[in-house]
Scaffold this active site. Structure first.
Site, short mmCIF file in Angstrom:
data_model
loop_
_atom_site.label_atom_id
_atom_site.label_comp_id
_atom_site.label_asym_id
_atom_site.label_seq_id
_atom_site.Cartn_x
_atom_site.Cartn_y
_atom_site.Cartn_z
N ASP A 147 0.86 -1.19 0.00
CA ASP A 147 0.00 0.00 0.00
C ASP A 147 0.89 1.23 0.00
O ASP A 147 1.88 1.29 0.74
CB ASP A 147 -0.86 0.03 1.26
N HIS A 224 4.23 -7.44 0.20
CA HIS A 224 3.93 -8.75 -0.36
C HIS A 224 4.72 -8.99 -1.64
O HIS A 224 5.37 -8.09 -2.18
CB HIS A 224 2.43 -8.85 -0.66
N SER A 330 8.36 3.31 4.87
CA SER A 330 9.55 3.47 4.06
C SER A 330 9.19 3.32 2.59
O SER A 330 8.11 3.75 2.18
CB SER A 330 10.64 2.47 4.46
#
Length: 392
Positions: A147, A224, A330
């Site tokens: 995200d 992911h 980050s």
């Protein structure tokens, strides 16, 4: 015997007291200077001088960059990591996390557990989401790994790669040399920097592409796998912990090559793949689930400034599987090989979610598939018409 031990013990006590005094001075001073530098930084970029010069960003001069790099950001990041790991009273957790969510626009409705179940702020950062909160696009060959906000995407044609529009970093410094035997042979034959990009490709007819995703403080902080991939090895680059906020990236070239990062080198169906997690200010650590030996933002520096490499024996990770987590926000950098008709279905600055498709077919590919479908329909219709023909 007592006379011999006494001076030794007094020296030890004096030494411990001196260390305590130093830490009481260093820690508040470091935190204070860091906060002052961040405040001054934001003020200068907002009011001090104009940002754009001839449609390009005005880069910081060497003096400002050097001063910024000398700030004790690694120390303050470890302190911040320790503070956010302190266990909070159960009754205060929903209030504090709710307050944090309001400030940074975190969506509390998609969290699987009750807010009181997170013992500290770090565990809230790496919160697990509800089942199917991030559906994986099964028809996409490449999906969003995290995200966040899209900072840049597109083909890579040289070693000077965009980190944001108009500001670049050095790809060869970012990944390091000798990624495989083929790369080693190519670099030995070719001395030009641009040949480094070509040496990464398994198929010379393909291209190298890049995607940069910035995770803001309110985003879901797990990342992911973007596709089915196998990981050959990992490289851990020690470095700075400079801010990777887009406002800072616009003024400081080569920031990605300066910061601490872990890069996982492997392959997917399209060819070469590099999956990089870049550290930043106040990132306590980066954790990768298939790499238990990884330790970032440590007190003891490696023996040298060179990267530390570890083999992962072609570890297989499926599309959408959990890869790792940031212990605060980050940046993820994807560098991958794909065919020349690969097209991103994105816009710079847009918000993307895990599982969202990154690519679309080119117009030529779409036309080709449309023609194939039309031929298939015509052939089926012809076959059915032949069935009902009277036989003589």
């Amino acid at each position: 015997m007592w006379l011999v031990k006494r001076p030794v013990s007094s020296v030890n006590v004096r030494f411990i007291r001196n260390i305590g005094r130093r830490w009481r001075l260093v820690v508040p001073t470091g935190v204070g200077f860091s906060l002052l530098a961040v405040t001054q930084w934001n003020y200068l970029h907002e009011y001090g001088y104009r940002i754009d010069v001839d449609d390009g960003p005005e880069l910081l001069n060497d003096v400002v960059v050097t001063c910024y790099c000398c700030l004790p950001l690694r120390t303050t990041s470890r302190i911040w990591g320790w503070l956010t790991s302190i266990e909070l009273p159960i009754g205060l957790r929903p209030i504090l996390y709710g307050f944090y969510a309001n400030i940074f626009h975190a969506d509390l409705d998609e969290i699987e557990l009750d807010l009181s179940a997170f013992p500290n702020l770090v565990e809230f950062f790496v919160r697990k989401l509800k089942h199917n909160a991030r559906p994986i696009d099964q028809n996409a060959n490449m999906i969003s790994p995290a995200d966040g906000k899209v900072l840049y995407f597109g083909p890579v044609t040289s070693c000077r790669v965009e980190q944001v529009k108009g500001v670049t970093y050095d790809l060869r410094q970012f990944l390091g040399d000798h990624l495989n035997d083929f790369t080693l042979n190519q670099i030995a034959k070719n001395t030009q920097k641009d040949d480094y990009v070509k040496s990464l490709l398994k198929n010379p007819n393909n291209r190298l592409y890049q995607l940069i995703v910035y995770l803001a403080p309110g985003d879901y902080h797990r990342f992911h796998s973007p596709t089915d991939m196998s990981i050959k090895f990992r490289r851990h680059f020690p470095g700075k912990l400079l801010s990777v906020n887009p406002k800072v990236l616009k003024f400081m070239p080569n920031l990605f090559s300066l910061n601490e990062r872990v890069v996982y080198i492997g392959e997917w169906t399209g060819g070469f793949m590099a999956y990089a997690a870049v550290g930043a200010t106040n990132v306590g650590s980066i954790r990768v689930y298939c790499d238990k030996e990884l330790a970032t933002n440590t007190i003891h520096w490696p023996e040298s400034a060179h990267w530390k490499e570890a083999s992962l024996d072609n570890a297989r990770i499926a599309k959408g599987d959990l890869f790792g987590e940031f212990r605060l926000g980050s940046t993820i950098v994807l560098l991958f090989e794909a065919s020349r008709d690969f097209r991103f279905s994105l816009q710079i600055g847009q918000t993307i979610k895990v599982g969202q498709t990154l690519s679309t077919f080119s117009s030529e590919e779409s036309d080709k598939k449309q023609i194939e479908r039309q031929h298939l329909i015509m052939n089926v219709a012809q076959d059915w018409r032949d069935i009902w023909k009277p036989r003589v």
